[in-house]
Scaffold this motif. Structure first.
Motif, short mmCIF file in Angstrom:
data_model
loop_
_atom_site.label_atom_id
_atom_site.label_comp_id
_atom_site.label_asym_id
_atom_site.label_seq_id
_atom_site.Cartn_x
_atom_site.Cartn_y
_atom_site.Cartn_z
N VAL A 325 -13.14 -7.62 19.63
CA VAL A 325 -14.48 -7.22 20.08
C VAL A 325 -14.89 -5.96 19.33
O VAL A 325 -14.21 -4.93 19.41
CB VAL A 325 -14.47 -6.91 21.60
N TRP A 326 -15.99 -6.05 18.60
CA TRP A 326 -16.43 -4.91 17.77
C TRP A 326 -17.79 -4.40 18.23
O TRP A 326 -18.65 -5.19 18.62
CB TRP A 326 -16.55 -5.33 16.30
N SER A 327 -17.97 -3.11 18.11
CA SER A 327 -19.29 -2.53 18.32
C SER A 327 -20.06 -2.61 17.01
O SER A 327 -19.48 -2.50 15.92
CB SER A 327 -19.11 -1.06 18.72
N ASP A 328 -21.38 -2.77 17.10
CA ASP A 328 -22.22 -2.71 15.90
C ASP A 328 -22.42 -1.27 15.44
O ASP A 328 -22.88 -1.02 14.34
CB ASP A 328 -23.61 -3.31 16.19
N ASP A 329 -22.11 -0.33 16.31
CA ASP A 329 -22.35 1.08 15.98
C ASP A 329 -21.40 1.54 14.87
O ASP A 329 -20.18 1.36 14.98
CB ASP A 329 -22.11 1.97 17.21
N PRO A 330 -21.93 2.15 13.82
CA PRO A 330 -21.06 2.68 12.76
C PRO A 330 -20.22 3.85 13.25
O PRO A 330 -20.55 4.49 14.26
CB PRO A 330 -22.05 3.14 11.69
N ALA A 331 -19.15 4.14 12.54
CA ALA A 331 -18.31 5.29 12.84
C ALA A 331 -17.89 5.96 11.54
O ALA A 331 -17.82 5.32 10.49
CB ALA A 331 -17.09 4.88 13.65
N VAL A 332 -17.65 7.27 11.66
CA VAL A 332 -17.29 8.09 10.49
C VAL A 332 -16.12 8.98 10.88
O VAL A 332 -16.06 9.46 12.01
CB VAL A 332 -18.49 9.00 10.08
N SER A 333 -15.20 9.19 9.95
CA SER A 333 -14.13 10.16 10.18
C SER A 333 -14.04 11.11 8.99
O SER A 333 -13.94 10.65 7.85
CB SER A 333 -12.80 9.45 10.41
N VAL A 334 -14.13 12.39 9.26
CA VAL A 334 -14.08 13.42 8.20
C VAL A 334 -12.70 14.08 8.26
O VAL A 334 -12.28 14.57 9.32
CB VAL A 334 -15.17 14.49 8.42
N VAL A 335 -12.01 14.07 7.13
CA VAL A 335 -10.67 14.67 7.09
C VAL A 335 -10.78 16.17 6.82
O VAL A 335 -11.50 16.59 5.91
CB VAL A 335 -9.80 13.98 6.02
N MET A 336 -10.08 16.96 7.63
CA MET A 336 -9.94 18.40 7.35
C MET A 336 -8.54 18.60 6.79
O MET A 336 -7.56 18.13 7.36
CB MET A 336 -10.14 19.22 8.63
N ALA A 337 -8.49 19.25 5.63
CA ALA A 337 -7.21 19.38 4.90
C ALA A 337 -6.82 20.84 4.76
O ALA A 337 -7.63 21.75 4.93
CB ALA A 337 -7.35 18.73 3.52
N SER A 338 -5.56 21.05 4.42
CA SER A 338 -5.04 22.41 4.20
C SER A 338 -5.50 22.93 2.84
O SER A 338 -5.53 22.15 1.86
CB SER A 338 -3.51 22.39 4.22
N ASN A 379 -1.45 23.88 11.37
CA ASN A 379 -1.42 22.87 10.31
C ASN A 379 0.00 22.73 9.78
O ASN A 379 0.73 23.72 9.67
CB ASN A 379 -2.43 23.20 9.20
N ALA A 380 0.39 21.50 9.48
CA ALA A 380 1.78 21.25 9.07
C ALA A 380 1.86 20.21 7.96
O ALA A 380 2.93 19.72 7.64
CB ALA A 380 2.58 20.78 10.29
N GLY A 381 0.71 19.86 7.39
CA GLY A 381 0.70 18.85 6.33
C GLY A 381 -0.55 19.01 5.48
O GLY A 381 -1.36 19.90 5.75
N GLY A 382 -0.72 18.17 4.47
CA GLY A 382 -1.87 18.25 3.57
C GLY A 382 -3.15 17.86 4.29
O GLY A 382 -4.12 18.61 4.36
N ARG A 383 -3.14 16.65 4.83
CA ARG A 383 -4.28 16.23 5.64
C ARG A 383 -3.95 16.59 7.08
O ARG A 383 -2.89 16.24 7.60
CB ARG A 383 -4.53 14.74 5.47
N VAL A 384 -4.86 17.28 7.72
CA VAL A 384 -4.52 17.91 9.01
C VAL A 384 -5.17 17.17 10.18
O VAL A 384 -4.52 16.84 11.17
CB VAL A 384 -4.94 19.40 8.99
#
Ligand code: AMP
Ligand code: GLY
Length: 432
Positions: A325-338, A379-384
Motif C-alpha cells: 500500500v503506497w501513498s501518492d504523497d512524495p517524500a524526501v530525505s536530506v542526508v546530514m554528513a560529518s 556523530n560517529a560516521g560519515g553520513r550521520v
C-alpha cells in the motif's frame, strides 16, 4: 512476532521505523544499531559479520524474521547459515548475492537474459585491460568506466574522463587497492543520462516493484565533488515516466525473474536495480541485493501498509499474497554528513536540535550516530542523519525536510541544499 534487523545505518533505521508500525510486531532487535535506532528497537552488540552469533541470537530469542540491511553479510552467506538452521530470513543466499558481489557475474547474467546494460569486457590481468582502454579511446569513446569486480565499499568504480585516469585507476585495482575485489576488472562503455533507483521484491516466483526513487551521489550541490554513499533521495523519481516504468518491468524485471528461475537462484529478498535512463530508455548500471541507502528512507515514508507482513511473505515464498500500500504523497530525505565526508572527518560532536526537528513532523533517521559518556547523541560516521518529510507535493516534502534540517546542528555537519531540485525541474518540464 519478533524481528531482528541486521545493520546500523539510515537504511536499517528506516526499516525498523516501518516494522515497528506493524500490528503483528511485538519486539524488534537491531544488531548492532545506532543511537537513533535505540529509540525504536533494542540494540544488540553483535557485528554484521558475526554470522553464527547472529543465528545463535535469532534462535535463542525466537526471532520470527531476520531482515539483513547491508550487502557484505549477504555475500558472505548469512542466508545460507540461517536457512541451514531453519531460521527465517529475508535476503538472497550467497550464490544469488553474487549479483552484487561480482560485477562480472551480474554482467553475464544481464547479457544471458537480454537485460539492457552497458557494453563491457572483463580482465584478470592489467596489460590486456590497458590495451582495451587505449583502443576504446582510440575508437572515439569520450570516457570509459573502470570497475573492480568485487565489493569495494562503493569505491571500486571510476567514471574515467580520459585515458590516463582510466589507466591509473586500472593500475590501482591490479596493485591491490581493493584487495581480492580488484583481481578482476570490468571496463564498461560510459552511459549518459539520468539515474534512478528501482527496488523490487522477489520470492523467486513473483517480482513486485516498490515505488521509484532517486539518489544524489555527489557530495556538493549541482552534482559536484566526489561520489558518496548518497547525500539525499526522493520518491517518486519523475525521470521514471510511465513509459520508462513499463520498459523497466518488461525489459528488466521480467527477464530478471526468468534468470533467477533458470539459474535456480535462492532469491527471497529485494533486488535494487541502478538504472540509467538514456534517451528515455532504461539501462542497468548495476544490481544490488539489498535496499539502497538513502533511497529506502523516502520509500519507507511512502509505505502505508504492513511492512512486516510484506517481508515475511517474501521470505516464505508467498509474495503474491502480500499487499503493498503506497501513498501518492512524495517524500524526501536530506542526508546530514560529518565535515570532510567523504574524505577524513572528525567524530564525537554533540548533535543538537533532534527533538525540535522531530517536532516539525519530520522523521529523522540515524546513520552514523552513537552516545557519548554523558548520554548525548554524537556523530560517529560519515553520513550521520537522514532528515525526511512527506508532503502533498514534492515542494512541500522538500520544504518540510529542510525546515527540520535547520533545527539540527553539530560541529562540521553539512548537507546539500538542492535535494529534490531535479524532480522539480522535471515537473516544470525543464531540460536537465
Ligand atoms: P556501480 O557500483 O556499478 O553502480 O557504479 C557506481 C556509479 O558509477 C553509478 O551509480 C553511476 O553513477 C556510475 N556508473 C557505473 N557504471 C556506469 C556506466 N556504465 N556509465 C556511466 N556511469 C556509470
Ligand atoms: N545509495 C546507493 C546505495 O545504497 O548503493
Amino acid at each position: 512476532m519478533n524481528v531482528l534487523v541486521v545493520g546500523s545505518g539510515g537504511r536499517e533505521h528506516a526499516l525498523v521505523w516501518q516494522l515497528k508500525k506493524s500490528p503483528e510486531v511485538e519486539q524488534i532487535w537491531c544488531a548492532p544499531g545506532n543511537a537513533g535506532i535505540a529509540a525504536d528497537a533494542e540494540c544488540v552488540a553483535i557485528k554484521v559479520d558475526e554470522l553464527e552469533k547472529l543465528a545463535d541470537f535469532a534462535e535463542t530469542h525466537n526471532v520470527d524474521l531476520t531482515v539483513v540491511g547491508p550487502e557484505a553479510p549477504l555475500c558472505d552467506g548469512i542466508v545460507n547459515v540461517f536457512r541451514t538452521r531453519k531460521l527465517p530470513i529475508f535476503g538472497p543466499d550467497r550464490r544469488a548475492a553474487q549479483l552484487e558481489g561480482s560485477k562480472d557475474f551480474a554482467k553475464q547474467f544481464m547479457n544471458k537474459y537480454h537485460i539492457p546494460t552497458a557494453r563491457a569486457a572483463a580482465f584478470t590481468a592489467e596489460a590486456p585491460a590497458a590495451e582495451y582502454i587505449r583502443n576504446e579511446f582510440a575508437n572515439g569513446e569520450k570516457s570509459v568506466v573502470v570497475k573492480a569486480d568485487g565489493l569495494a565499499a562503493g569505491k571500486g568504480v571510476l567514471v574515467a574522463p580520459d585515458e590516463k585516469s582510466a589507466l591509473d585507476f586500472l593500475h590501482e585495482c591490479f596493485a591491490g587497492a581493493f584487495g581480492e575485489s580488484g583481481a578482476k576488472v570490468l571496463i564498461e562503455e560510459c552511459l549518459v543520462g539520468e539515474e534512478a533507483s528501482i527496488f523490487a521484491l522477489t520470492d523467486g516466483k513473483t517480482i513486485v516493484p516498490l515505488v521509484s526513487s532517486q539518489d544524489h551521489k555527489r557530495v556538493f550541490d549541482h552534482d559536484e565533488g566526489p561520489n558518496t554513499g548518497g547525500m539525499g533521495a526522493y520518491s517518486p523519481a519523475p525521470v521514471v515516466t510511465a513509459a520508462v516504468w513499463r520498459d523497466i518491468e518488461n525489459e528488466v524485471l521480467k527477464p530478471f525473474l526468468e534468470g533467477v528461475q533458470s539459474e535456480d537462484l535462492d532469491y527471497r529478498g529485494v533486488i535494487f536495480v541502478g538504472i540509467m535512463v538514456c534517451d528515455g530508455r532504461p539501462k542497468v548500471l548495476e544490481f544490488n541485493v539489498r535496499f539502497g541507502d538513502p533511497e529506502i528512507q523516502p520509500v519507507m515514508r511512502r509505505f502505508d501498509g504492513d511492512w512486516f507482513d510484506v517481508l515475511l511473505k517474501t521470505s516464505e515464498g508467498k509474495l503474491a499474497e502480500a499487499d503493498l500500500v503506497w501513498s501518492d504523497d512524495p517524500a524526501v530525505s536530506v542526508v546530514m554528513a560529518s565535515g570532510g565526508y567523504p574524505g577524513k572527518y572528525t567524530k564525537g560532536h554533540v548533535i543538537s536540535g533532534l527533538r525540535e526537528a522531530a517536532a516539525t513532523g519530520a522523521v529523522v533517521f540515524h546513520a552514523g550516530t552513537s552516545f557519548n559518556q554523558d548520554g548525548a547523541v554524537v556523530n560517529a560516521g560519515g553520513r550521520v542523519l537522514g532528515v525526511s518529510a512527506r508532503g502533498k507535493t514534492i515542494e512541500e516534502a522538500i520544504k518540510g525536510a529542510y525546515a527540520a534540517v535547520a533545527k539540527i546542528s553539530f560541529d562540521g555537519g553539512f548537507c546539500r541544499s538542492d535535494i529534490g531540485a531535479k524532480a522539480l525541474k522535471h515537473l516544470k518540464g525543464d531540460n536537465i
